[in-house]
Design a protein around this motif. Structure first.
Motif, PDB file in Angstrom:
ATOM      1  N   GLU A 400       0.863  -1.182   0.000  1.00 62.30           N
ATOM      2  CA  GLU A 400       0.000   0.000   0.000  1.00 62.30           C
ATOM      3  C   GLU A 400       0.895   1.226   0.000  1.00 62.30           C
ATOM      4  OE1 GLU A 400      -2.816   0.471   3.255  1.00 62.30           O
ATOM      5  OE2 GLU A 400      -3.456   2.431   2.477  1.00 62.30           O
ATOM      6  N   LEU A 402       1.676   4.989   0.785  1.00 63.83           N
ATOM      7  CA  LEU A 402       1.180   5.986   1.750  1.00 63.83           C
ATOM      8  C   LEU A 402       1.948   7.297   1.572  1.00 63.83           C
ATOM      9  CD1 LEU A 402       1.033   3.495   4.722  1.00 63.83           C
ATOM     10  CD2 LEU A 402      -0.962   4.635   3.731  1.00 63.83           C
ATOM     11  N   ALA A 403       1.201   8.373   1.461  1.00 65.55           N
ATOM     12  CA  ALA A 403       1.813   9.662   1.164  1.00 65.55           C
ATOM     13  C   ALA A 403       2.631  10.167   2.342  1.00 65.55           C
ATOM     14  CB  ALA A 403       0.716  10.658   0.829  1.00 65.55           C
ATOM     15  N   ARG A 404       3.752  10.795   2.049  1.00 60.88           N
ATOM     16  CA  ARG A 404       4.596  11.390   3.086  1.00 60.88           C
ATOM     17  C   ARG A 404       5.000  12.791   2.674  1.00 60.88           C
ATOM     18  NH1 ARG A 404       2.488   8.157   5.459  1.00 60.88           N
ATOM     19  NH2 ARG A 404       3.267   6.316   6.550  1.00 60.88           N
ATOM     20  N   SER A 416      -2.826  12.195   7.725  1.00 67.21           N
ATOM     21  CA  SER A 416      -4.143  12.434   8.317  1.00 67.21           C
ATOM     22  C   SER A 416      -4.406  13.935   8.436  1.00 67.21           C
ATOM     23  CB  SER A 416      -4.233  11.766   9.682  1.00 67.21           C
ATOM     24  OG  SER A 416      -3.131  12.159  10.467  1.00 67.21           O
ATOM     25  N   ILE A 428      -5.631  18.082  -3.788  1.00 72.63           N
ATOM     26  CA  ILE A 428      -5.548  16.626  -3.676  1.00 72.63           C
ATOM     27  C   ILE A 428      -5.339  15.946  -5.036  1.00 72.63           C
ATOM     28  CG2 ILE A 428      -8.062  16.264  -3.693  1.00 72.63           C
ATOM     29  CD1 ILE A 428      -5.559  14.249  -1.636  1.00 72.63           C
ATOM     30  N   ASN A 455      -4.267   4.700  -2.448  1.00 77.79           N
ATOM     31  CA  ASN A 455      -5.424   5.369  -1.840  1.00 77.79           C
ATOM     32  C   ASN A 455      -5.975   6.490  -2.721  1.00 77.79           C
ATOM     33  OD1 ASN A 455      -5.625   4.221   0.994  1.00 77.79           O
ATOM     34  ND2 ASN A 455      -3.454   4.780   0.868  1.00 77.79           N
ATOM     35  N   GLU A 487      -7.746   2.005  -3.287  1.00 77.66           N
ATOM     36  CA  GLU A 487      -8.429   1.927  -1.991  1.00 77.66           C
ATOM     37  C   GLU A 487      -9.343   3.146  -1.841  1.00 77.66           C
ATOM     38  OE1 GLU A 487      -6.016   1.231   1.420  1.00 77.66           O
ATOM     39  OE2 GLU A 487      -4.922  -0.430   0.489  1.00 77.66           O
ATOM     40  N   GLU A 577      -0.665  -5.550  15.123  1.00 75.44           N
ATOM     41  CA  GLU A 577       0.528  -5.028  15.792  1.00 75.44           C
ATOM     42  C   GLU A 577       1.265  -6.083  16.612  1.00 75.44           C
ATOM     43  OE1 GLU A 577      -0.636  -1.575  18.010  1.00 75.44           O
ATOM     44  OE2 GLU A 577      -0.867  -0.353  16.211  1.00 75.44           O
ATOM     45  N   TYR A 596       1.977  -3.089  11.717  1.00 73.31           N
ATOM     46  CA  TYR A 596       3.334  -2.885  12.218  1.00 73.31           C
ATOM     47  C   TYR A 596       3.990  -4.206  12.596  1.00 73.31           C
ATOM     48  CZ  TYR A 596       2.160   2.114  12.649  1.00 73.31           C
ATOM     49  OH  TYR A 596       1.807   3.401  12.405  1.00 73.31           O
ATOM     50  N   PRO A 601       5.366   1.089   7.536  1.00 78.19           N
ATOM     51  CA  PRO A 601       5.521   1.710   6.221  1.00 78.19           C
ATOM     52  C   PRO A 601       6.928   2.316   6.113  1.00 78.19           C
ATOM     53  CG  PRO A 601       3.544   2.515   7.336  1.00 78.19           C
ATOM     54  CD  PRO A 601       4.316   1.735   8.341  1.00 78.19           C
TER      55      PRO A 601
HETATM   56  P1  C2E Z   1      -5.144   4.172   5.636  1.00 69.55           P
HETATM   57  O1  C2E Z   1      -5.397   4.140   4.174  1.00 69.55           O
HETATM   58  O2  C2E Z   1      -6.067   3.375   6.482  1.00 69.55           O
HETATM   59  O3  C2E Z   1      -3.671   3.721   5.854  1.00 69.55           O
HETATM   60  C1  C2E Z   1      -3.232   2.941   6.905  1.00 69.55           C
HETATM   61  C2  C2E Z   1      -2.710   3.794   7.993  1.00 69.55           C
HETATM   62  O4  C2E Z   1      -2.505   2.980   9.131  1.00 69.55           O
HETATM   63  C3  C2E Z   1      -1.346   4.405   7.687  1.00 69.55           C
HETATM   64  O5  C2E Z   1      -1.253   5.640   8.337  1.00 69.55           O
HETATM   65  C4  C2E Z   1      -0.413   3.419   8.320  1.00 69.55           C
HETATM   66  O6  C2E Z   1       0.834   3.970   8.632  1.00 69.55           O
HETATM   67  C5  C2E Z   1      -1.166   3.048   9.533  1.00 69.55           C
HETATM   68  N1  C2E Z   1      -0.812   1.723  10.048  1.00 69.55           N
HETATM   69  C6  C2E Z   1      -0.425   0.643   9.360  1.00 69.55           C
HETATM   70  N2  C2E Z   1      -0.217  -0.404  10.177  1.00 69.55           N
HETATM   71  C7  C2E Z   1      -0.520   0.031  11.427  1.00 69.55           C
HETATM   72  C8  C2E Z   1      -0.498  -0.587  12.716  1.00 69.55           C
HETATM   73  O7  C2E Z   1      -0.200  -1.742  12.890  1.00 69.55           O
HETATM   74  N3  C2E Z   1      -0.897   0.189  13.762  1.00 69.55           N
HETATM   75  C9  C2E Z   1      -1.226   1.476  13.617  1.00 69.55           C
HETATM   76  N4  C2E Z   1      -1.595   2.181  14.694  1.00 69.55           N
HETATM   77  N5  C2E Z   1      -1.248   2.094  12.408  1.00 69.55           N
HETATM   78  C10 C2E Z   1      -0.888   1.358  11.333  1.00 69.55           C
HETATM   79  P2  C2E Z   1      -0.746   6.918   7.610  1.00 69.55           P
HETATM   80  O8  C2E Z   1       0.318   6.627   6.668  1.00 69.55           O
HETATM   81  O9  C2E Z   1      -0.537   7.958   8.645  1.00 69.55           O
HETATM   82  O10 C2E Z   1      -2.022   7.326   6.754  1.00 69.55           O
HETATM   83  C11 C2E Z   1      -3.176   7.764   7.335  1.00 69.55           C
HETATM   84  C12 C2E Z   1      -4.276   7.881   6.331  1.00 69.55           C
HETATM   85  O11 C2E Z   1      -4.014   8.909   5.390  1.00 69.55           O
HETATM   86  C13 C2E Z   1      -4.471   6.656   5.477  1.00 69.55           C
HETATM   87  O12 C2E Z   1      -5.195   5.685   6.164  1.00 69.55           O
HETATM   88  C14 C2E Z   1      -5.182   7.186   4.290  1.00 69.55           C
HETATM   89  O13 C2E Z   1      -6.546   7.311   4.569  1.00 69.55           O
HETATM   90  C15 C2E Z   1      -4.581   8.563   4.164  1.00 69.55           C
HETATM   91  N6  C2E Z   1      -3.556   8.523   3.124  1.00 69.55           N
HETATM   92  C16 C2E Z   1      -2.279   8.143   3.194  1.00 69.55           C
HETATM   93  N7  C2E Z   1      -1.693   8.265   1.995  1.00 69.55           N
HETATM   94  C17 C2E Z   1      -2.619   8.695   1.138  1.00 69.55           C
HETATM   95  C18 C2E Z   1      -2.639   9.018  -0.250  1.00 69.55           C
HETATM   96  O14 C2E Z   1      -1.630   8.886  -0.986  1.00 69.55           O
HETATM   97  N8  C2E Z   1      -3.794   9.453  -0.795  1.00 69.55           N
HETATM   98  C19 C2E Z   1      -4.906   9.573  -0.036  1.00 69.55           C
HETATM   99  N9  C2E Z   1      -6.024  10.034  -0.637  1.00 69.55           N
HETATM  100  N10 C2E Z   1      -4.947   9.291   1.264  1.00 69.55           N
HETATM  101  C20 C2E Z   1      -3.810   8.855   1.842  1.00 69.55           C
END
Ligand code: C2E
Ligand code: CA
Ligand code: CA
Length: 612
Positions: A400, A402-404, A416, A428, A455, A487, A577, A596, A601
């Motif tokens: 997956e 994930l944007a940073r 978030s 966006i 996503n 997603e 986790e 995790y 990630p």
């Molecule tokens: P999401 O799509 O549900 O992504 C999973 C989030 O859960 C990610 O947070 C990831 O780092 C986190 N995560 C993964 N495994 C675990 C774990 O075991 N425990 C915990 N507590 N967290 C875990 P992240 O990277 O902070 O992203 C947060 C949200 O931001 C994402 O939720 C998604 O909705 C959004 N997002 C991230 N990247 C993108 C993107 O490129 N485009 C869009 N539209 N939304 C994005």
């Protein structure tokens, strides 16, 4: 009328005077005094009417009284003066005949607006007069009587035509008044429609804004008041699942429930589909406001009974206090909206009062906004990847993306926070396209069995151009759509069920995979799942967190797994986790996992993909 009585009185007194001493006293003094008192009484009664307004019924009664009294007076005065006739010489007799004729003519003229009374006088006085003098044998008196009859006949005709003209003027006036009333009613109705919400009969947005602006204009700083916004959570699916009629009924019931909670000095309005606003016209402590917010949210959580079944929604509230939170209507609404947004993004069904901490967040947000615009232009966003694995073997199935974002001044801002800002500012789509380009370039060097899970935000899903460009990027890089999964969160889907499911179906037809993300964090109504087109369901990590201690979460996960197998779709559990969670999930029958425990990630280089 009083003029009529004046003529009658003056003429009668002069007749009594000329006959005084000639005719007996009871006629010239007592009877004439009695008749005079009757005259004066009627005149005074009429005088007292001059400023009075009568209802139609009262007016009719008074007219009848006038006709009756004109007849009685006619009879009384005629009898009196005819009895005087017998006492005088020819000169006095002439006075009698002169008195009678001139008085009747005067009275008929005075009664021109009331022909019935004029005619009854003509009859009660005129007829005896005619008979009496025609039979008197005096040729001059006979001539006068005939003369008199002709004049009265002409006068009766004149009253008739005058009365017609008079009544047509009155009718025209009445019609005009009716028309005016009708126009007034239409105006009132228009005014009401322009200011009222047709469904709930509450004030609408426009009238709410007027109320708030008036309040601010008339409000001294010392007088504090509160602006509140209420937004329903989970209302949209009610329309989609139970139909619009049920949705309308829920809104009407919501308005009813809210009204019963509010004091008389509160103004409640419906300012949008499922948005309500209120102004509380007095100051209140934070505790009191919280208490009200709590009662509101509690009321909204009580299920609504519909023919199609029970409907469960909830509501969140945001409050802003004047003058602390702002001094203009816009400021107060923005602040209340911000508090509402905070309430909505936390636990469902809560209420929040705008605070200085929120002020800080707003500033932070606008700094993020500014920085984000620059960073997007400079392509400063990058990606981390988190593997989706087979829980049993640990084998990586895909990643997956994930944007940073790391900003020089703001530091690392989590998605978030910045994704929300990007969605609000419209950045966006640019971010999605930039990141997708990077992800596809990366994907090209991955083992062919691995897929990319990417996503999309709601703005991407509803934007045809973005979707087209995504496809073009893919084609340009020569990657088959089967290796890409999009997603889309459950909440995104629910924002416009029909449009989103059409889009996902279209993506599937092109060969892409679609995953329903964060399942269970949103409305979780299983009844709409069959309407959606998707290949994978991602169970929200909220369920995994409670898994060990909460048998209900286990039950839910089990149910969702059963659902997935009956829909023939894959299932991925997010947020694993610990070893314990993994084992428990395997026991429950989960296969694909992410979390995790397996991998955090990180940059793609961290994963040694050449081994696969
Ligand atoms: P999401 O799509 O549900 O992504 C999973 C989030 O859960 C990610 O947070 C990831 O780092 C986190 N995560 C993964 N495994 C675990 C774990 O075991 N425990 C915990 N507590 N967290 C875990 P992240 O990277 O902070 O992203 C947060 C949200 O931001 C994402 O939720 C998604 O909705 C959004 N997002 C991230 N990247 C993108 C993107 O490129 N485009 C869009 N539209 N939304 C994005
Ligand atoms: Ca996701
Ligand atoms: Ca997720």
């Amino acid at each position: 009328m009083p003029l009529l009585y004046f003529i009658l009185l003056a003429n009668s007194l002069s007749l009594a005077y000329t006959h005084y001493g000639v005719a007996p006293n009871y006629l010239t003094v007592y009877v004439s005094a009695f008749l005079s008192v009757a005259c004066i009484t009627r005149a005074l009664i009429w005088y007292s009417f001059r400023r009075k307004t009568f209802t139609l019924k009262q007016a009719r009664h008074q007219i009848n009284m006038t006709i009756l009294s004109s007849m009685l007076m006619g009879v009384g005065f005629s009898a009196w003066c005819l009895s005087l006739y017998g006492y005088g010489d020819i000169a006095l007799q002439t006075h009698v005949i002169y008195y009678m004729s001139i008085t009747v003519i005067g009275i008929i003229i005075c009664l021109i607006h009331l022909p019935a009374a004029a005619w009854s006088t003509s009859l009660t006085v005129g007829l005896p007069f005619m008979l009496f003098f025609t039979l008197s044998g005096q040729p001059v008196f006979v001539a006068i009587a005939i003369n008199f009859a002709l004049v009265v006949a002409v006068l009766v005709l004149i009253t008739l035509s005058y009365y017609r003209a008079f009544s047509s003027v009155i009718n025209a006036k009445q019609t005009l008044e009716d028309q005016h009333l009708h126009t007034q009613r239409l105006n009132d109705q228009n005014e009401l429609l322009a200011n009222q919400d047709g469904l709930t009969k509450l004030a609408n947005r426009r009238s709410f804004a007027n109320h708030l602006n008036n309040k601010l204009q008339n409000s001294l700083d010392a007088h504090s008041f509160i602006v509140g916004l209420i937004d329903l959570d989970g209302f949209k699916p009610v329309n989609d699942i139970h139909g619009h009629a049920a949705g309308d009924r829920v809104l009407a019931e919501v308005s009813h429930r809210l009204q019963t909670l509010l004091d008389d000095d509160c103004m409640l309005a419906r300012i949008g589909g499922d948005e309500f606003a209120l102004v509380i016209d007095h100051s209140a402590s934070h505790t009191e406001i919280q208490h009200l917010g709590q009662r509101i949210t509690e009321q909204l959580q009580i299920p609504f009974v519909m023919r199609t079944g029970l409907v469960q929604i909830s509501g969140s509230c945001g409050f802003a206090i004047f003058p602390d939170a702002g001094r203009s209507a816009d400021e107060l609404m923005d602040r209340a909206d911000f508090a509402l947004y905070q309430a909505k993004s936390g636990a469902r069904g809560t209420s929040i009062i705008f605070s200085p901490e929120h002020e800080r967040l707003i500033r932070q947000k606008s700094r993020i906004e500014l920085a984000l615009t620059q960073s997007v232009k400079k392509h400063e966003m990058y990606l981390h990847y988190q593997p989706i694995v087979n829980g049993q073997t640990g084998q990586i199935l895909g990643f997956e993306a994930l944007a940073r974002w790391h900003h020089g001044e703001l530091g690392t801002v989590p998605p978030s926070e910045f994704i929300v800002v990007a969605e609000k500012t419209g950045l966006i789509c640019a971010i999605t396209l930039n990141l997708f380009e990077i992800a596809i370039q990366d994907l090209r060097s991955w083992p062919p069995a691995m897929y990319l899970s990417f996503n999309l935000s709601v703005h991407d899903v509803i934007n045809k151009n973005t979707l087209q460009t995504l496809r073009q990027i893919l084609d340009r890089c020569g990657v088959p759509p089967q290796r890409v999964q999009f997603e889309i969160t459950e909440t995104t889907m629910m924002s416009d069920l029909d449009l989103c499911s059409a889009t996902t179906r279209n993506l599937q037809e092109q060969g892409f995979k679609v995953a329903l993300d964060d399942f269970g964090s949103g409305y979780s109504s299983l009844s709409y799942l069959h309407k959606l087109a998707f290949d994978t369901l991602k169970i929200d990590r909220g369920f995994v967190q409670n898994l060990q201690h909460d048998s209900r979460s286990q039950g839910v996960v089990k149910t969702i797994l059963a659902l997935c197998s009956s829909f023939d779709v894959d299932c991925v559990v997010e947020g694993v986790e610990t070893q314990k969670q993994k084992d428990l999930l395997l026991q429950l029958g989960c296969r694909n996992m992410q979390g995790y425990f397996f991998h955090r990630p990180s940059e793609i280089a961290e994963f040694n993909l050449s081994d696969h």
